[in-house]
Design an enzyme around this catalytic site. Structure first.
Site, PDB file in Angstrom:
ATOM      1  N   TRP A  20       0.801  -1.232   0.000  1.00  0.00           N
ATOM      2  CA  TRP A  20       0.000   0.000   0.000  1.00  0.00           C
ATOM      3  C   TRP A  20       0.830   1.278   0.000  1.00  0.00           C
ATOM      4  O   TRP A  20       0.407   2.281   0.595  1.00  0.00           O
ATOM      5  CB  TRP A  20      -0.964   0.030   1.200  1.00  0.00           C
ATOM      6  CG  TRP A  20      -2.067  -0.935   1.088  1.00  0.00           C
ATOM      7  CD1 TRP A  20      -2.289  -2.019   1.893  1.00  0.00           C
ATOM      8  CD2 TRP A  20      -3.124  -0.947   0.116  1.00  0.00           C
ATOM      9  NE1 TRP A  20      -3.401  -2.698   1.476  1.00  0.00           N
ATOM     10  CE2 TRP A  20      -3.936  -2.057   0.386  1.00  0.00           C
ATOM     11  CE3 TRP A  20      -3.446  -0.117  -0.972  1.00  0.00           C
ATOM     12  CZ2 TRP A  20      -5.049  -2.378  -0.380  1.00  0.00           C
ATOM     13  CZ3 TRP A  20      -4.555  -0.425  -1.742  1.00  0.00           C
ATOM     14  CH2 TRP A  20      -5.339  -1.550  -1.429  1.00  0.00           C
ATOM     15  N   ILE A  21       1.955   1.281  -0.677  1.00  0.00           N
ATOM     16  CA  ILE A  21       2.788   2.484  -0.673  1.00  0.00           C
ATOM     17  C   ILE A  21       2.349   3.445  -1.778  1.00  0.00           C
ATOM     18  O   ILE A  21       2.436   3.135  -2.973  1.00  0.00           O
ATOM     19  CB  ILE A  21       4.276   2.116  -0.829  1.00  0.00           C
ATOM     20  CG1 ILE A  21       4.694   1.212   0.329  1.00  0.00           C
ATOM     21  CG2 ILE A  21       5.136   3.366  -0.856  1.00  0.00           C
ATOM     22  CD1 ILE A  21       4.422   1.785   1.712  1.00  0.00           C
ATOM     23  N   SER A  95       6.763  10.772  14.055  1.00  0.00           N
ATOM     24  CA  SER A  95       6.608  12.212  13.824  1.00  0.00           C
ATOM     25  C   SER A  95       5.973  12.456  12.449  1.00  0.00           C
ATOM     26  O   SER A  95       5.180  13.387  12.276  1.00  0.00           O
ATOM     27  CB  SER A  95       7.941  12.945  13.967  1.00  0.00           C
ATOM     28  OG  SER A  95       8.837  12.495  12.982  1.00  0.00           O
ATOM     29  N   LEU A  97       3.810  10.343  11.038  1.00  0.00           N
ATOM     30  CA  LEU A  97       2.401   9.962  11.196  1.00  0.00           C
ATOM     31  C   LEU A  97       1.612  11.075  11.884  1.00  0.00           C
ATOM     32  O   LEU A  97       0.485  11.387  11.494  1.00  0.00           O
ATOM     33  CB  LEU A  97       2.291   8.664  12.006  1.00  0.00           C
ATOM     34  CG  LEU A  97       2.777   7.391  11.296  1.00  0.00           C
ATOM     35  CD1 LEU A  97       2.787   6.208  12.259  1.00  0.00           C
ATOM     36  CD2 LEU A  97       1.900   7.065  10.088  1.00  0.00           C
ATOM     37  N   ARG A 101      -1.629  12.619  10.136  1.00  0.00           N
ATOM     38  CA  ARG A 101      -2.923  12.417  10.814  1.00  0.00           C
ATOM     39  C   ARG A 101      -3.574  13.752  11.157  1.00  0.00           C
ATOM     40  O   ARG A 101      -4.800  13.894  11.064  1.00  0.00           O
ATOM     41  CB  ARG A 101      -2.698  11.576  12.074  1.00  0.00           C
ATOM     42  CG  ARG A 101      -2.310  10.163  11.749  1.00  0.00           C
ATOM     43  CD  ARG A 101      -1.828   9.372  12.952  1.00  0.00           C
ATOM     44  NE  ARG A 101      -1.553   7.998  12.545  1.00  0.00           N
ATOM     45  CZ  ARG A 101      -1.141   7.045  13.372  1.00  0.00           C
ATOM     46  NH1 ARG A 101      -0.945   7.311  14.654  1.00  0.00           N
ATOM     47  NH2 ARG A 101      -0.928   5.821  12.929  1.00  0.00           N
ATOM     48  N   GLU A 221      -3.153   5.856   7.847  1.00  0.00           N
ATOM     49  CA  GLU A 221      -2.742   6.740   8.952  1.00  0.00           C
ATOM     50  C   GLU A 221      -3.423   6.350  10.263  1.00  0.00           C
ATOM     51  O   GLU A 221      -3.844   7.208  11.037  1.00  0.00           O
ATOM     52  CB  GLU A 221      -3.023   8.213   8.607  1.00  0.00           C
ATOM     53  CG  GLU A 221      -2.239   8.723   7.423  1.00  0.00           C
ATOM     54  CD  GLU A 221      -0.739   8.677   7.647  1.00  0.00           C
ATOM     55  OE1 GLU A 221      -0.338   8.624   8.822  1.00  0.00           O
ATOM     56  OE2 GLU A 221       0.008   8.661   6.667  1.00  0.00           O
ATOM     57  N   PHE A 241      -3.392  -3.184  22.982  1.00  0.00           N
ATOM     58  CA  PHE A 241      -2.961  -3.485  21.616  1.00  0.00           C
ATOM     59  C   PHE A 241      -2.736  -4.979  21.390  1.00  0.00           C
ATOM     60  O   PHE A 241      -2.927  -5.475  20.295  1.00  0.00           O
ATOM     61  CB  PHE A 241      -1.665  -2.735  21.284  1.00  0.00           C
ATOM     62  CG  PHE A 241      -1.918  -1.295  20.952  1.00  0.00           C
ATOM     63  CD1 PHE A 241      -2.247  -0.927  19.663  1.00  0.00           C
ATOM     64  CD2 PHE A 241      -1.867  -0.315  21.926  1.00  0.00           C
ATOM     65  CE1 PHE A 241      -2.503   0.392  19.343  1.00  0.00           C
ATOM     66  CE2 PHE A 241      -2.119   1.005  21.621  1.00  0.00           C
ATOM     67  CZ  PHE A 241      -2.438   1.364  20.333  1.00  0.00           C
TER      68      PHE A 241
HETATM   69  C1  LIG Z   1      -5.477   3.832  -0.154  1.00  0.00           C
HETATM   70  C2  LIG Z   1      -4.410   3.452   0.836  1.00  0.00           C
HETATM   71  C3  LIG Z   1      -3.220   4.194   0.853  1.00  0.00           C
HETATM   72  C4  LIG Z   1      -2.190   3.840   1.743  1.00  0.00           C
HETATM   73  N1  LIG Z   1      -1.002   4.527   1.679  1.00  0.00           N
HETATM   74  C5  LIG Z   1       0.047   4.095   2.437  1.00  0.00           C
HETATM   75  C6  LIG Z   1       1.344   4.687   2.283  1.00  0.00           C
HETATM   76  O1  LIG Z   1       1.544   5.596   1.466  1.00  0.00           O
HETATM   77  N2  LIG Z   1       2.353   4.224   3.050  1.00  0.00           N
HETATM   78  C7  LIG Z   1       2.178   3.214   3.949  1.00  0.00           C
HETATM   79  O2  LIG Z   1       3.141   2.834   4.622  1.00  0.00           O
HETATM   80  N3  LIG Z   1       0.966   2.629   4.109  1.00  0.00           N
HETATM   81  C8  LIG Z   1      -0.095   3.037   3.377  1.00  0.00           C
HETATM   82  N4  LIG Z   1      -1.336   2.436   3.520  1.00  0.00           N
HETATM   83  C9  LIG Z   1      -1.447   1.290   4.445  1.00  0.00           C
HETATM   84  C10 LIG Z   1      -2.333   1.546   5.643  1.00  0.00           C
HETATM   85  O3  LIG Z   1      -1.680   2.357   6.581  1.00  0.00           O
HETATM   86  C11 LIG Z   1      -2.722   0.155   6.222  1.00  0.00           C
HETATM   87  O4  LIG Z   1      -3.583  -0.476   5.284  1.00  0.00           O
HETATM   88  C12 LIG Z   1      -3.372   0.277   7.576  1.00  0.00           C
HETATM   89  O5  LIG Z   1      -2.423   0.665   8.558  1.00  0.00           O
HETATM   90  C13 LIG Z   1      -4.008  -1.047   8.022  1.00  0.00           C
HETATM   91  O6  LIG Z   1      -3.083  -2.077   7.933  1.00  0.00           O
HETATM   92  P1  LIG Z   1      -3.495  -3.419   7.172  1.00  0.00           P
HETATM   93  O7  LIG Z   1      -4.092  -3.088   5.858  1.00  0.00           O
HETATM   94  O8  LIG Z   1      -2.306  -4.305   7.221  1.00  0.00           O
HETATM   95  O9  LIG Z   1      -4.681  -4.026   8.046  1.00  0.00           O
HETATM   96  P2  LIG Z   1      -4.545  -5.012   9.294  1.00  0.00           P
HETATM   97  O10 LIG Z   1      -3.465  -4.530  10.215  1.00  0.00           O
HETATM   98  O11 LIG Z   1      -4.487  -6.418   8.802  1.00  0.00           O
HETATM   99  O12 LIG Z   1      -5.929  -4.754  10.004  1.00  0.00           O
HETATM  100  C14 LIG Z   1      -7.158  -5.306   9.557  1.00  0.00           C
HETATM  101  C15 LIG Z   1      -8.249  -4.894  10.549  1.00  0.00           C
HETATM  102  O13 LIG Z   1      -7.902  -5.378  11.865  1.00  0.00           O
HETATM  103  C16 LIG Z   1      -7.886  -4.302  12.785  1.00  0.00           C
HETATM  104  N5  LIG Z   1      -6.854  -4.514  13.809  1.00  0.00           N
HETATM  105  C17 LIG Z   1      -5.513  -4.675  13.622  1.00  0.00           C
HETATM  106  N6  LIG Z   1      -4.894  -4.796  14.800  1.00  0.00           N
HETATM  107  C18 LIG Z   1      -5.876  -4.718  15.752  1.00  0.00           C
HETATM  108  C19 LIG Z   1      -5.884  -4.765  17.180  1.00  0.00           C
HETATM  109  N7  LIG Z   1      -4.744  -4.904  17.872  1.00  0.00           N
HETATM  110  N8  LIG Z   1      -7.078  -4.663  17.816  1.00  0.00           N
HETATM  111  C20 LIG Z   1      -8.223  -4.504  17.125  1.00  0.00           C
HETATM  112  N9  LIG Z   1      -8.290  -4.439  15.787  1.00  0.00           N
HETATM  113  C21 LIG Z   1      -7.127  -4.547  15.116  1.00  0.00           C
HETATM  114  C22 LIG Z   1      -7.567  -3.079  11.938  1.00  0.00           C
HETATM  115  O14 LIG Z   1      -7.978  -1.885  12.585  1.00  0.00           O
HETATM  116  C23 LIG Z   1      -8.383  -3.372  10.692  1.00  0.00           C
HETATM  117  O15 LIG Z   1      -9.733  -3.032  10.902  1.00  0.00           O
HETATM  118  C24 LIG Z   1      -2.384   2.784   2.661  1.00  0.00           C
HETATM  119  C25 LIG Z   1      -3.597   2.069   2.650  1.00  0.00           C
HETATM  120  C26 LIG Z   1      -4.588   2.391   1.759  1.00  0.00           C
HETATM  121  C27 LIG Z   1      -5.872   1.592   1.758  1.00  0.00           C
END
Ligand SMILES: Cc1cc2nc3c(=O)[nH]c(=O)nc-3n(C[C@H](O)[C@H](O)[C@H](O)COP(=O)(O)OP(=O)(O)OC[C@H]3O[C@@H](n4cnc5c(N)ncnc54)[C@H](O)[C@@H]3O)c2cc1C
Length: 243
Positions: A20-21, A95, A97, A101, A221, A241
């Site tokens: 997702w970068i 910092s 993030l 955010r 974010e 967490f």
């Molecule tokens: C359009 C888009 C642009 C993005 N751009 C970037 C970018 O430029 N750079 C970058 O680094 N990333 C980027 N991201 C990544 C984004 O930050 C992640 O998708 C996000 O942090 C969620 O991580 P994940 O997809 O691995 O979901 P997961 O971590 O697998 O989470 C799935 C679900 O489980 C929940 N969950 C996870 N852990 C817990 C917990 N401990 N307790 C309860 N619930 C939990 C989450 O909240 C979510 O609802 C982007 C994502 C998108 C969709």
């Protein structure tokens, strides 16, 4: 974090990847955070370095005008000075993030305002049962509720901006604003679409587009859940967490 960097013969060697970068397939430089023996470090990686690949993620139902990629780093070799000198540990990425955010807290208000403006204009122009939609009490209730929520979200973002200027902004406050304003905007976008009737599902009007894009904003974010955990920890002093 699966990306690791190690020193080898006066160079850094990076292996790993990240999903997702944003814009990775068109960027000239990528900022890569990696685990090292010295703790977490940041690197500036020219995207034409051998071993760096960026593959666009497709198809998507949200943020369709932008590109996000799976990036892979396979033995990416960088000079010693590719490392960010002042960013050691989680402080560097955190910092970044905090800044992003905080910006989202404002951006979500903008999306909600656009939905409000479009729905109001449409409700004033479109007549049913011999009067504009805006003249019905149910429509007015929607508009009033949105106006209240948008103004509260805007004041929250403004307050944070003033705290930021004063050097008193804390990360849990940013979580509150990111969580609240994104949640507020997505609800308004979905409801604003209803005022547009069938026309609301066309690309001519923005609320459904905002609603779909805000699904991404809700996730990146820091997801709703992660910001809830940050706030839960701040309120109770207990981290939920893990487990
Ligand atoms: C359009 C888009 C642009 C993005 N751009 C970037 C970018 O430029 N750079 C970058 O680094 N990333 C980027 N991201 C990544 C984004 O930050 C992640 O998708 C996000 O942090 C969620 O991580 P994940 O997809 O691995 O979901 P997961 O971590 O697998 O989470 C799935 C679900 O489980 C929940 N969950 C996870 N852990 C817990 C917990 N401990 N307790 C309860 N619930 C939990 C989450 O909240 C979510 O609802 C982007 C994502 C998108 C969709």
């Amino acid at each position: 974090m699966i990306t690791r960097a190690r020193r080898e013969g006066g160079e850094w060697v990076l292996d790993g990847g990240k999903r997702w970068i944003g814009l990775a397939s068109i960027a000239d430089i990528a900022v890569i955070w990696a685990k090292t023996d010295e703790g977490l470090r940041g690197f500036l990686v020219p995207t034409d370095t051998p071993g760096f690949t960026a593959t666009p993620i497709q198809p998507k139902l949200s943020m369709r005008a932008s590109v996000q990629c799976d990036i892979e780093l396979a033995g990416v070799r960088l000079p010693e000075n590719a490392v960010l000198p002042g960013a050691i540990g989680l402080k560097g990425p955190f910092s970044c993030l905090n800044e992003a955010r905080y910006g989202i807290a404002w951006g979500a208000v903008g999306a909600a305002r656009d939905c409000f403006d479009q729905a109001l204009a449409y409700a004033l122009a479109r007549s049913q049962f011999d009067r504009p939609l805006a003249g019905f009490q149910l429509t007015q209730q929607k508009l009033v509720n949105w106006a209240l929520e948008i103004q509260k979200g805007q004041l929250l973002a403004l307050h944070l901006g003033r705290l930021k200027d004063a050097g008193r902004l804390q990360h849990h406050m940013i979580s509150a604003a990111k969580l609240n304003n994104t949640r507020m905007a997505i609800e308004i976008a979905r409801e604003a679409r209803t005022v547009l009737g069938g026309n609301g599902i066309t690309l001519e009007y923005s609320p459904l587009r905002h609603a779909n894009n805000l699904e991404s904003v809700r996730t990146y974010e820091g997801t709703d859940e992660v910001h809830t955990l940050i706030l839960g920890q701040h309120i109770t002093g207990l981290s939920a967490f893990r487990g």
